[in-house]
Design a protein around this motif. Structure first.
Motif, PDB file in Angstrom:
ATOM      1  N   ALA A   1      60.553  38.359  68.039  1.00 13.49           N
ATOM      2  CA  ALA A   1      61.040  37.967  69.355  1.00 13.49           C
ATOM      3  C   ALA A   1      59.854  37.735  70.263  1.00 13.49           C
ATOM      4  N   SER A   2      59.988  36.729  71.094  1.00 13.07           N
ATOM      5  CA  SER A   2      58.936  36.406  72.037  1.00 13.07           C
ATOM      6  C   SER A   2      59.231  37.161  73.324  1.00 13.07           C
ATOM      7  N   ILE A   3      58.387  38.135  73.661  1.00 16.45           N
ATOM      8  CA  ILE A   3      58.687  38.999  74.806  1.00 16.45           C
ATOM      9  C   ILE A   3      58.256  38.318  76.107  1.00 16.45           C
ATOM     10  N   THR A   4      56.961  38.049  76.236  1.00 17.36           N
ATOM     11  CA  THR A   4      56.491  37.262  77.377  1.00 17.36           C
ATOM     12  C   THR A   4      55.487  36.261  76.826  1.00 17.36           C
ATOM     13  N   SER A   5      54.816  35.545  77.690  1.00 11.70           N
ATOM     14  CA  SER A   5      53.859  34.555  77.202  1.00 11.70           C
ATOM     15  C   SER A   5      52.725  35.238  76.446  1.00 11.70           C
ATOM     16  N   GLY A   6      52.450  34.726  75.265  1.00  8.84           N
ATOM     17  CA  GLY A   6      51.326  35.227  74.485  1.00  8.84           C
ATOM     18  C   GLY A   6      51.533  36.569  73.818  1.00  8.84           C
ATOM     19  N   ALA A   7      52.732  37.138  73.944  1.00  8.60           N
ATOM     20  CA  ALA A   7      52.998  38.413  73.274  1.00  8.60           C
ATOM     21  C   ALA A   7      54.260  38.285  72.435  1.00  8.60           C
ATOM     22  N   ALA A   8      54.239  38.907  71.277  1.00  7.77           N
ATOM     23  CA  ALA A   8      55.400  38.814  70.414  1.00  7.77           C
ATOM     24  C   ALA A   8      55.735  40.182  69.847  1.00  7.77           C
ATOM     25  N   GLU A   9      57.013  40.415  69.643  1.00 10.86           N
ATOM     26  CA  GLU A   9      57.444  41.642  69.015  1.00 10.86           C
ATOM     27  C   GLU A   9      57.937  41.330  67.617  1.00 10.86           C
ATOM     28  N   VAL A  10      57.544  42.147  66.663  1.00 10.83           N
ATOM     29  CA  VAL A  10      58.110  42.036  65.333  1.00 10.83           C
ATOM     30  C   VAL A  10      58.830  43.335  65.034  1.00 10.83           C
ATOM     31  N   PHE A  11      60.020  43.202  64.506  1.00 13.16           N
ATOM     32  CA  PHE A  11      60.885  44.339  64.248  1.00 13.16           C
ATOM     33  C   PHE A  11      61.239  44.311  62.760  1.00 13.16           C
ATOM     34  N   ALA A  12      60.990  45.400  62.076  1.00 10.44           N
ATOM     35  CA  ALA A  12      61.318  45.486  60.651  1.00 10.44           C
ATOM     36  C   ALA A  12      62.283  46.639  60.453  1.00 10.44           C
ATOM     37  N   TYR A  13      63.328  46.422  59.661  1.00 13.97           N
ATOM     38  CA  TYR A  13      64.258  47.517  59.427  1.00 13.97           C
ATOM     39  C   TYR A  13      64.831  47.431  58.023  1.00 13.97           C
ATOM     40  N   GLY A  14      65.313  48.533  57.534  1.00 12.09           N
ATOM     41  CA  GLY A  14      65.867  48.557  56.193  1.00 12.09           C
ATOM     42  C   GLY A  14      66.543  49.879  55.915  1.00 12.09           C
ATOM     43  N   ALA A  15      67.099  49.998  54.727  1.00 10.70           N
ATOM     44  CA  ALA A  15      67.797  51.213  54.334  1.00 10.70           C
ATOM     45  C   ALA A  15      66.866  52.086  53.497  1.00 10.70           C
ATOM     46  N   ALA A  16      66.601  53.294  53.975  1.00  9.65           N
ATOM     47  CA  ALA A  16      65.748  54.219  53.229  1.00  9.65           C
ATOM     48  C   ALA A  16      66.581  54.897  52.156  1.00  9.65           C
TER      49      ALA A  16
ATOM     50  N   ARG B   1      41.893  33.268  73.011  1.00  7.18           N
ATOM     51  CA  ARG B   1      42.744  32.765  71.935  1.00  7.18           C
ATOM     52  C   ARG B   1      43.935  32.003  72.480  1.00  7.18           C
ATOM     53  N   ASP B   2      44.503  32.524  73.578  1.00  2.00           N
ATOM     54  CA  ASP B   2      45.642  31.847  74.211  1.00  2.00           C
ATOM     55  C   ASP B   2      45.238  30.465  74.695  1.00  2.00           C
ATOM     56  N   LEU B   3      44.039  30.402  75.271  1.00  4.00           N
ATOM     57  CA  LEU B   3      43.535  29.137  75.801  1.00  4.00           C
ATOM     58  C   LEU B   3      43.359  28.129  74.667  1.00  4.00           C
ATOM     59  N   MET B   4      42.750  28.593  73.566  1.00  9.56           N
ATOM     60  CA  MET B   4      42.528  27.722  72.413  1.00  9.56           C
ATOM     61  C   MET B   4      43.858  27.217  71.857  1.00  9.56           C
ATOM     62  N   ALA B   5      44.823  28.129  71.797  1.00  5.38           N
ATOM     63  CA  ALA B   5      46.142  27.747  71.284  1.00  5.38           C
ATOM     64  C   ALA B   5      46.785  26.722  72.201  1.00  5.38           C
ATOM     65  N   GLY B   6      46.579  26.875  73.516  1.00  2.81           N
ATOM     66  CA  GLY B   6      47.121  25.934  74.481  1.00  2.81           C
ATOM     67  C   GLY B   6      46.531  24.545  74.288  1.00  2.81           C
ATOM     68  N   LEU B   7      45.224  24.506  74.025  1.00  5.12           N
ATOM     69  CA  LEU B   7      44.565  23.220  73.786  1.00  5.12           C
ATOM     70  C   LEU B   7      45.059  22.601  72.491  1.00  5.12           C
ATOM     71  N   LYS B   8      45.187  23.448  71.467  1.00  2.65           N
ATOM     72  CA  LYS B   8      45.647  22.956  70.166  1.00  2.65           C
ATOM     73  C   LYS B   8      47.066  22.404  70.279  1.00  2.65           C
ATOM     74  N   ASN B   9      47.812  22.972  71.198  1.00  4.49           N
ATOM     75  CA  ASN B   9      49.196  22.560  71.385  1.00  4.49           C
ATOM     76  C   ASN B   9      49.297  21.121  71.913  1.00  4.49           C
ATOM     77  N   MET B  10      48.205  20.610  72.495  1.00  7.10           N
ATOM     78  CA  MET B  10      48.193  19.225  72.980  1.00  7.10           C
ATOM     79  C   MET B  10      48.238  18.255  71.798  1.00  7.10           C
ATOM     80  N   VAL B  11      47.531  18.606  70.722  1.00  9.99           N
ATOM     81  CA  VAL B  11      47.435  17.678  69.597  1.00  9.99           C
ATOM     82  C   VAL B  11      48.370  18.051  68.449  1.00  9.99           C
ATOM     83  N   GLY B  12      49.013  19.184  68.554  1.00 12.69           N
ATOM     84  CA  GLY B  12      49.951  19.571  67.505  1.00 12.69           C
ATOM     85  C   GLY B  12      49.262  20.202  66.318  1.00 12.69           C
ATOM     86  N   GLY B  13      50.046  20.682  65.387  1.00 14.12           N
ATOM     87  CA  GLY B  13      49.486  21.277  64.189  1.00 14.12           C
ATOM     88  C   GLY B  13      49.607  22.792  64.211  1.00 14.12           C
ATOM     89  N   GLU B  14      49.097  23.421  63.154  1.00 18.79           N
ATOM     90  CA  GLU B  14      49.235  24.870  63.040  1.00 18.79           C
ATOM     91  C   GLU B  14      48.364  25.581  64.059  1.00 18.79           C
TER      92      GLU B  14
END
Lengths: 111, 156
Positions: free
Chosen positions: A88-103, A36-49
């Motif tokens: 947050a982007s932690i390292t290449s190809g990995a991302a952290e999502v953090f959700a918080y709120g008031a209980a 998937r990372d490889l495909m995304a890298g190729l897609k990144n050459m031509v742009g788009g989602e």
């Protein structure tokens, strides 16, 4: 209210907060496999989602929200208000999502 | 010879990026405009408290997208970055991502039957690519609260 209520609002119309239970949070870090990372890298050459990454982050976010919900349910809340998400982007190809709120415990107001 | 081949690859990537990238951007903008017109009836209200007292069901709605820049734009952006000034390539990238995220959030709300989305927040993240370099792809998340009417007989 059987299901936990999630909202970015500070107050829900027609309901009153009877108890504050403090901050609840959930986070998740995920990565896609090399292909998937490889495909995304190729897609990144031509742009788009980059659908693979959109999907990846959506799954990560769902997981983070689910963990936050679990924490809120464990301390006896029936709603999480003022929910915020942060990615947050932690390292290449990995991302952290953090959700918080008031209980909180919400009670339906009687009019 | 080796240098020539390298230059050739660079030029080919540049041309590919320029042609495919601008075509993708035009198509994306057309699709954004079309869907924005279709979803105009859903209002975004960036207030923290909903201006209503009547009971309703609150539902978190969310839209997200990851958009990457093409090779041509990335090269141009790198050059402009040296000289300073407006980087048009980045501006359109972030704008497209944000409008797309808003549209997806609106679609989410529309599917649930909501007409207003309150307290909309955005979060923008630059994703890092291979070797920890800036990859020129950006994730935008738009999220908010849709208030859905409750049926009175279902209340209490």
């Amino acid at each position: 209210m059987a299901k936990l209520l999630l909202s970015t609002l500070e107050a829900i119309p027609g309901a009153t907060i009877t108890k504050h239970l403090g901050l609840v949070q959930g986070s998740s870090v995920r990565a896609k496999h090399m292909g998937r990372d490889l495909m995304a890298g190729l897609k990144n050459m031509v742009g788009g989602e980059l659908k693979g990454y959109t999907e990846l982050l959506q799954e990560t976010r769902d997981e983070a929200i689910a963990r936050m919900e679990a924490e809120a349910e464990a301390i006896g809340a029936n709603a999480v208000l003022n929910v915020r998400l942060s990615t947050a982007s932690i390292t290449s190809g990995a991302a952290e999502v953090f959700a918080y709120g008031a209980a909180v415990v919400l009670a339906q107001a009687r009019s | 010879m080796g240098l020539l081949i390298q230059l050739g690859i660079f030029a080919a990537l540049l041309a590919l990026g320029f042609l495919a990238g601008s075509r993708a951007e035009r198509k994306h903008y057309a699709s954004i405009r079309e869907r924005e017109a279709a979803l105009r009836h859903i209002l975004l209200v960036p207030v923290r408290r909903a201006p209503t007292r009547s009971p309703c069901r609150a539902q978190l709605v969310c839209g997200s997208v990851v958009i990457g820049m093409d090779y041509f734009k990335m090269t141009v952006a790198a050059f402009v970055n040296i000289l300073g000034g407006r980087i048009n390539a980045y501006e359109t990238l972030v704008e497209r991502a944000r409008r797309e995220a808003i549209l997806r959030m609106k679609e989410n709300a529309a599917a649930l039957g909501g007409s207003h989305i309150f307290n909309v927040k955005f979060s923008t993240t630059n994703l890092r690519g291979q070797n920890n370099q800036q990859s020129g792809c950006v994730e935008v998340v738009a999220y908010g609260t849709a208030l859905l009417p409750v049926r009175l007989e279902a209340g209490n």
